[in-house]
Scaffold this motif. Structure first.
Motif, PDB file in Angstrom:
ATOM      1  N   TYR A   1      22.855  38.320  90.104  1.00  0.00           N
ATOM      2  CA  TYR A   1      23.685  39.611  90.193  1.00  0.00           C
ATOM      3  C   TYR A   1      24.611  40.441  90.394  1.00  0.00           C
ATOM      4  O   TYR A   1      25.297  39.673  91.090  1.00  0.00           O
TER       5      TYR A   1
ATOM      6  N   VAL B   1      10.831  43.232  94.259  1.00  0.00           N
ATOM      7  CA  VAL B   1      10.088  42.213  92.701  1.00  0.00           C
ATOM      8  C   VAL B   1       8.662  41.804  93.437  1.00  0.00           C
ATOM      9  O   VAL B   1       8.724  41.362  94.620  1.00  0.00           O
TER      10      VAL B   1
ATOM     11  N   ALA C   1       7.731  44.376  89.452  1.00  0.00           N
ATOM     12  CA  ALA C   1       8.656  44.459  89.564  1.00  0.00           C
ATOM     13  C   ALA C   1       9.185  43.476  89.342  1.00  0.00           C
ATOM     14  O   ALA C   1       8.959  42.491  89.464  1.00  0.00           O
ATOM     15  N   GLU C   2      10.220  42.468  88.149  1.00  0.00           N
ATOM     16  CA  GLU C   2      10.807  41.221  88.374  1.00  0.00           C
ATOM     17  C   GLU C   2      12.295  41.101  88.134  1.00  0.00           C
ATOM     18  O   GLU C   2      13.263  41.834  88.257  1.00  0.00           O
ATOM     19  N   GLY C   3      12.254  40.229  89.317  1.00  0.00           N
ATOM     20  CA  GLY C   3      13.641  39.865  89.467  1.00  0.00           C
ATOM     21  C   GLY C   3      13.629  38.426  88.839  1.00  0.00           C
ATOM     22  O   GLY C   3      12.937  37.546  87.781  1.00  0.00           O
TER      23      GLY C   3
ATOM     24  N   SER D   1      21.844  45.003  88.994  1.00  0.00           N
ATOM     25  CA  SER D   1      21.827  45.477  87.617  1.00  0.00           C
ATOM     26  C   SER D   1      22.781  43.799  87.398  1.00  0.00           C
ATOM     27  O   SER D   1      22.891  42.826  88.336  1.00  0.00           O
ATOM     28  N   LEU D   2      22.251  43.202  86.328  1.00  0.00           N
ATOM     29  CA  LEU D   2      22.505  41.863  86.508  1.00  0.00           C
ATOM     30  C   LEU D   2      23.358  41.463  85.701  1.00  0.00           C
ATOM     31  O   LEU D   2      23.804  42.649  84.800  1.00  0.00           O
TER      32      LEU D   2
ATOM     33  N   TYR E   1      13.663  45.260  76.161  1.00  0.00           N
ATOM     34  CA  TYR E   1      13.738  45.461  77.475  1.00  0.00           C
ATOM     35  C   TYR E   1      14.690  45.846  78.223  1.00  0.00           C
ATOM     36  O   TYR E   1      14.061  46.768  79.106  1.00  0.00           O
ATOM     37  N   HIS E   2      15.599  45.485  77.657  1.00  0.00           N
ATOM     38  CA  HIS E   2      16.817  46.484  78.245  1.00  0.00           C
ATOM     39  C   HIS E   2      16.942  47.877  77.695  1.00  0.00           C
ATOM     40  O   HIS E   2      17.000  49.374  78.995  1.00  0.00           O
TER      41      HIS E   2
ATOM     42  N   PRO F   1      12.012  45.768  84.997  1.00  0.00           N
ATOM     43  CA  PRO F   1      13.237  45.527  86.372  1.00  0.00           C
ATOM     44  C   PRO F   1      13.071  47.037  87.185  1.00  0.00           C
ATOM     45  O   PRO F   1      11.624  47.523  87.409  1.00  0.00           O
TER      46      PRO F   1
ATOM     47  N   ASP G   1      14.118  49.701  79.617  1.00  0.00           N
ATOM     48  CA  ASP G   1      14.731  50.144  81.241  1.00  0.00           C
ATOM     49  C   ASP G   1      15.734  51.572  81.257  1.00  0.00           C
ATOM     50  O   ASP G   1      15.793  51.992  82.421  1.00  0.00           O
TER      51      ASP G   1
ATOM     52  N   VAL H   1      16.443  43.935  96.047  1.00  0.00           N
ATOM     53  CA  VAL H   1      15.981  42.910  94.612  1.00  0.00           C
ATOM     54  C   VAL H   1      14.301  43.357  95.260  1.00  0.00           C
ATOM     55  O   VAL H   1      14.091  41.895  95.526  1.00  0.00           O
TER      56      VAL H   1
END
Length: 253
Positions: free
Chosen positions: A170, A217, A162-164, A175-176, A116-117, A144, A120, A215
């Motif tokens: 945050y 999403v 888009a996902e939060g 970014s997380l 996932y990362h 993201p 992104d 954010v």
């Protein structure tokens, strides 16, 4: 009326081992991303997870990851874009077969963990995921906001959500915060609910160190592997609906 999807990673057990609060989450979530057997899950777990979701009216998506069961898919691996395409096509195709056998329709792909990362940040890897989604009938992508996965989805003509995150802090850049950072995970339910409301109603989240960060999403991830995961999911859903936020999948099953 604002609308938000509540999604959870799902079916991450293996063999005789259960993992997460799958059954208890079904009354609160509106979409699920089901592990496809590489970082977690197996054939029986996948089938059971699919059938549970379809019975509950929860939209089904695929959650493919790296071939890293020992590290639960959270460790970086040196796969190139072609490897990622094959990995996502292989895993998602297997899950899609279970969904079709149960009379349902697979709705989306959400890469897991380190994949996932990586997707992104890398447009080549994100394009590989989008290519697999197109090959499997035009599945939507979760990822993201503003990253390579969103750009790849738009370029391929795919729907994108888009996902939060309700329970992850945050940073001021949007970014997380890394899980090893103090305060990175909202263990207190009231903080997770307050963040969910801020995201759903105002399109912003509290930032570590003060202030808010944008954010914007369509879906909120609720992690299902915490000791109070089902309780937190129920609290967030009830809190959103009480505040006038509709909770629904972007693509109703």
């Amino acid at each position: 009326m604002p609308t938000i999807d509540l999604n959870a990673d799902f079916g991450e057990g293996f063999g005789m081992y259960d993992f997460g609060a799958d059954e208890a989450l079904l009354g609160s979530i509106t979409s699920a991303s089901i592990a496809c057997g590489w970082h977690a899950g197996d054939a029986r777990t996948m089938r059971t997870a699919v059938e549970r979701c379809l019975r509950a009216g929860v939209a089904v998506g695929a959650h493919p990851g790296y071939p890293d069961r020992q590290g639960f898919g959270r460790r970086a691996m040196a796969l190139d874009a072609e490897d990622v395409y094959e990995a996502v096509l292989y895993q998602t195709g297997a899950l899609q077969a279970f969904v079709h056998a149960a009379g349902g329709e697979l709705r989306h792909i959400k890469p897991h963990g380190a994949m996932y990362h990586r997707c992104d940040a890398s447009l080549d890897h994100a394009d590989a995921v989008a290519k697999a989604a197109v090959a499997l009938g035009g599945l939507a992508l979760y990822g993201p906001p503003g990253g390579a996965l969103e750009r790849a989805a738009l370029s391929a003509g795919l729907p994108f959500a888009a996902e939060g995150f309700a329970d992850r802090a945050y940073l001021p850049d949007g970014s997380l915060a890394g899980r090893d950072r103090p305060g990175a995970v909202h263990d207190e339910p009231s903080r997770a609910l307050a963040q969910s409301l801020a995201i759903a109603q105002r399109g912003e989240a509290p930032a570590l160190g003060g202030g808010f960060v944008p954010v914007a999403v369509r879906t909120l991830c609720l992690h299902g592997d915490g000791p109070r995961a089902a309780e937190l999911a129920a609290l967030i859903r009830a809190g959103l609906e009480s505040a006038g936020v509709a909770v629904a999948s972007p693509w109703q099953p």
